[in-house]
Design an enzyme around this catalytic site. Structure first.
Site, mmCIF file in Angstrom:
data_model
loop_
_atom_site.group_PDB
_atom_site.id
_atom_site.type_symbol
_atom_site.label_atom_id
_atom_site.label_comp_id
_atom_site.label_asym_id
_atom_site.label_seq_id
_atom_site.Cartn_x
_atom_site.Cartn_y
_atom_site.Cartn_z
ATOM 1 N N HIS A 260 3.119 4.284 -4.275
ATOM 2 C CA HIS A 260 4.337 3.926 -3.546
ATOM 3 C C HIS A 260 4.827 5.088 -2.680
ATOM 4 C CE1 HIS A 260 8.334 1.837 -3.193
ATOM 5 N NE2 HIS A 260 8.732 3.074 -3.013
ATOM 6 N N GLU A 261 5.012 6.224 -3.301
ATOM 7 C CA GLU A 261 5.505 7.383 -2.537
ATOM 8 C C GLU A 261 4.466 7.801 -1.502
ATOM 9 O OE1 GLU A 261 8.551 7.967 -2.866
ATOM 10 O OE2 GLU A 261 8.885 6.958 -4.778
ATOM 11 N N HIS A 264 5.132 6.012 1.702
ATOM 12 C CA HIS A 264 6.197 6.668 2.472
ATOM 13 C C HIS A 264 5.666 7.937 3.145
ATOM 14 C CE1 HIS A 264 9.599 4.236 1.240
ATOM 15 N NE2 HIS A 264 9.403 4.455 -0.042
ATOM 16 N N GLU A 290 10.206 1.148 3.563
ATOM 17 C CA GLU A 290 9.857 0.498 2.295
ATOM 18 C C GLU A 290 8.649 -0.420 2.467
ATOM 19 O OE1 GLU A 290 10.803 1.036 -0.764
ATOM 20 O OE2 GLU A 290 12.208 2.572 -0.097
#
Lengths: 466, 466
Positions: A260-261, A264, A290
């Site tokens: 997830h990170e 980003h 997101e």
């Protein structure tokens, strides 16, 4: 005078980056006793940022360049961006802004205590203040139809409740419908093997490999550190840092927070060099940001293709998967199970958590709901949409920090991100005909390249339509 | 107006601490590609610091409070301190100061290249400029008798060449004399066991234990990280950080750098709370700071008493000392062997390295030596005092970075630190009659307490004599 403007914007970015680095250090390194002094340092820097974004000097620069038509695209967008920021702060009377900042800090502490004690009444009076302040701010800023729109606009420019009602309305019905079918199917999935002891070092190694394949340049411009709550931060596009948190009794947690990170972080690394120092070098919006993280986390990271490549490696690196067939593993990973905590939710039910928060925020700002009644509505909606009911406020209305510092309008970004991501995948599949095969071979570079060329170059810059 | 002054000084400390944290991050964490942007951030912050220490506002505050007799001791000292800093910068014409900063940065790069290529001629023209600038600055600042005194005063207030000539003169003769005796003794010492492979983890564990015993509060307010060159930094007295560098083929390196930096760090941790934000919360002088690090490193860390406690532990933790008797170990640790590199020098010969640098700096500033002739003089003095001669400039005159950015007058602090430390030990032994026994039992707390009460509370504050 153009040099002066550029210089001014650069300075703002330096202060921003400095604050971000100090914050990163708080989460990753800072000894506990240092908290007070660090918050003073941060207070000073935020004060300087406030002064510079509300100064007479900046006003003059904006006015001068707004009247000037002879500007390149980037500079025009810079001016728009900084004007928005100037207005956002400057329209609030200075004294009120100061009181708000203090109230927000007290509110955050009250929320922490309330969550620990699972007692909404500790937090309620602070939350009331936060809502009142933000209602006032919305009036200062101006809005159409609905004061909540002014808040949504902060995170996803030009999104409105009118649009969201339609999108989230459809989405909710579809998810609830699908969920009912899943619940009725009576298929049960084994996920116990994820919870077998798995040493941190093995998780670290595997996480690094996945990020490397995703194209996160962690060798020269990125880092992976540890903190209680995983997050991404950056100071320019050449120093991007993610954190994770290892749970040796559930390897999914660090793995999916890392992916997830990573989503980003790859966005930040791909922001074009020529936008550094222009105030435009950040994601196009919260929801687009997101969309990148949740795209990698769910649409790639939970796909059959992804694991066709990675499962044999995972079987080698971890002891968890002995005797677990690929199909069982894949099913386990994609288990759907309504739950109470947003950040632990599965891919399907996640957006329901968001929709509940959206509906409550809208009611609050339309005066359809009083703060004291939030827990009742919260629990009712959880039961209605998800079929689960919090035993207490700590696992209910107090679980997220967003409201404590007044970040109303933020939540919808997550669900919008899910939707954007699905659309990107749809288009990506049309553009890359052998996408599935590429992913099966671990060639995530094609995904990275597509996102880089189609999404990541679009940042805060306003694109004037052709 | 007093509040205004205090506020102003606090802000200066915030900027200082922020710069220090950014620098720490460069050494410990920063991805390599981020160098350019980070130097811009640091440039901005240094610029703000410069502006604030040379502002009309500060001048007014200083003038107002210098005329005011009704101030507490701390505030008086704050004013003196900031006035000194104001004068130091403000007396240099602004354009000249800017040019100097640029020249210093170029000079540092030239030194790096010269050292790599072992070619003094690359560095010489830059060094000439650095000397010229500093001669001019000394004139702006004013001095008695000798322009070099103005530079010495930066690091060790009120020390002069007149005083140093006497002290270093005696010291040199005594060391050279002792060294001759040692060389003539023909005793040879085995130190090979220090160079046996020793894993980093074991070194880390032992280093932490030693610091813990020394009283470094690394759990709540201190850290130990890794960087190429070991250093200590701090942001207030509650966030003190040291770094070290592990050599798995010589366990002495990390151990003694850890003890050395620990001495600096404990000083910083013990600076009284009420001095935070007053500009006084730093070591009394560079030499007093070095006295703490070198005191722990040599007088404690190489003593028989210290190792009476730690040697059994070290034998347990490391594979290096099997079959090495305590006496042999102790002798090995204290081997005296003249060498070319200052930072690797043994306890006895270390001060000779400093004295050579001092004598050369004095000659430069008294126009008794031209830059081009430094290597010749350097090598001659090494041969005369230490009996060794550099094969090239890299292991000779180019070994240290201090001159490259114009830090003339800094070196004497190290040798003064050695002398101060010896005097402290002398007094400590009179005050604590069972000092040796306490250290033998690993009770370094008594050392820590003595230093805390007698040295560490004396910081930049000028003590007015009773």
């Amino acid at each position: 005078m153009l040099d002066e403007l550029k210089d001014y914007l650069k300075k703002l970015e330096y202060i921003n980056s400095t604050i971000a680095l100090l914050d990163w250090d708080v989460m990753v390194n800072m000894p506990e006793k240092a908290e007070k002094y660090r918050s003073e340092m941060l207070g000073y820097l935020s004060g300087e940022y406030y002064k510079m974004t509300t100064s007479e000097k900046l006003k003059q620069l904006i006015e001068h360049f707004k009247a000037n038509d002879d500007l390149d695209e980037i500079t025009k967008s810079s001016i728009d961006k900084i004007e928005k920021e100037y207005n956002k702060t400057k329209k609030i009377p200075e004294e009120q802004y100061k009181h708000y900042k203090i109230a927000a800090s007290l509110s955050y502490s009250a929320w922490e205590e309330a969550k620990k004690k699972s007692d909404f009444s500790i937090f309620a009076p602070h939350l009331e203040k936060m809502v009142e302040y933000n209602k006032k701010f919305a009036k200062y800023w101006g809005f159409e139809q609905n004061s909540y729109n002014a808040l949504l606009d902060i995170y996803e420019p030009s999104i409105t409740t009118e649009k969201l009602d339609v999108v989230f309305g459809e989405l909710r019905l579809a998810i609830v419908d699908l969920l009912k079918k899943i619940n009725a199917s009576n298929v049960s999935v084994d996920t116990e093997y994820f919870k077998k002891y798995c040493p941190k070092e093995a998780q670290q190694k595997f996480g690094k490999l996945v990020l490397d394949k995703m194209g996160y340049d962690y060798k020269k411009s990125g880092r992976i550190d540890e903190s209680t709550h995983p997050f991404t931060t950056n100071f320019g596009n050449k120093d991007v840092r993610i954190t994770t948190n290892y749970d040796e009794n559930d390897l999914r947690k660090a793995l999916y927070s890392t992916i997830h990170e990573g989503g980003h972080a790859i966005y930040e690394q791909n922001i074009p060099d020529d936008l550094q120092g222009t105030m435009l070098a950040e994601g196009a919006s919260m929801a687009i940001h997101e969309s990148q993280s949740r795209f990698y986390e769910n649409l790639i990271g939970k796909s059959k293709e992804f694991w066709t490549y990675f499962y044999p490696i995972a079987q080698n690196e971890f002891n968890n998967f002995q005797g677990v067939s690929f199909d069982d593993f894949y099913r386990g990973l994609n288990e759907v199970k309504p739950s109470l905590i947003r950040i632990d939710a599965d891919e399907l039910t996640y957006s329901l958590h968001i929709i509940i928060r959206y509906e409550i925020e809208k009611m609050l700002f339309n005066d359809d709901l009083e703060v004291k009644d939030i827990p009742y509505i919260w629990n009712k909606k959880y039961e209605e949409y998800l079929g689960v009911k919090p035993k207490n406020d700590s696992e209910g209305v107090l679980q997220d920090m967003h409201w404590s510092d007044g970040s109303f309008g933020y939540f919808p970004s997550y669900a919008l991100g899910n939707l954007y991501g699905a659309q990107f995948l749809n288009k990506m599949k049309k553009d890359i005909l052998d996408l599935d095969e590429q992913i099966e071979e671990g060639n995530l570079k094609v995904v990275h390249e597509w996102l880089k060329n189609n999404i990541h170059k679009h940042v805060k810059r306003q694109i004037t339509p052709n």
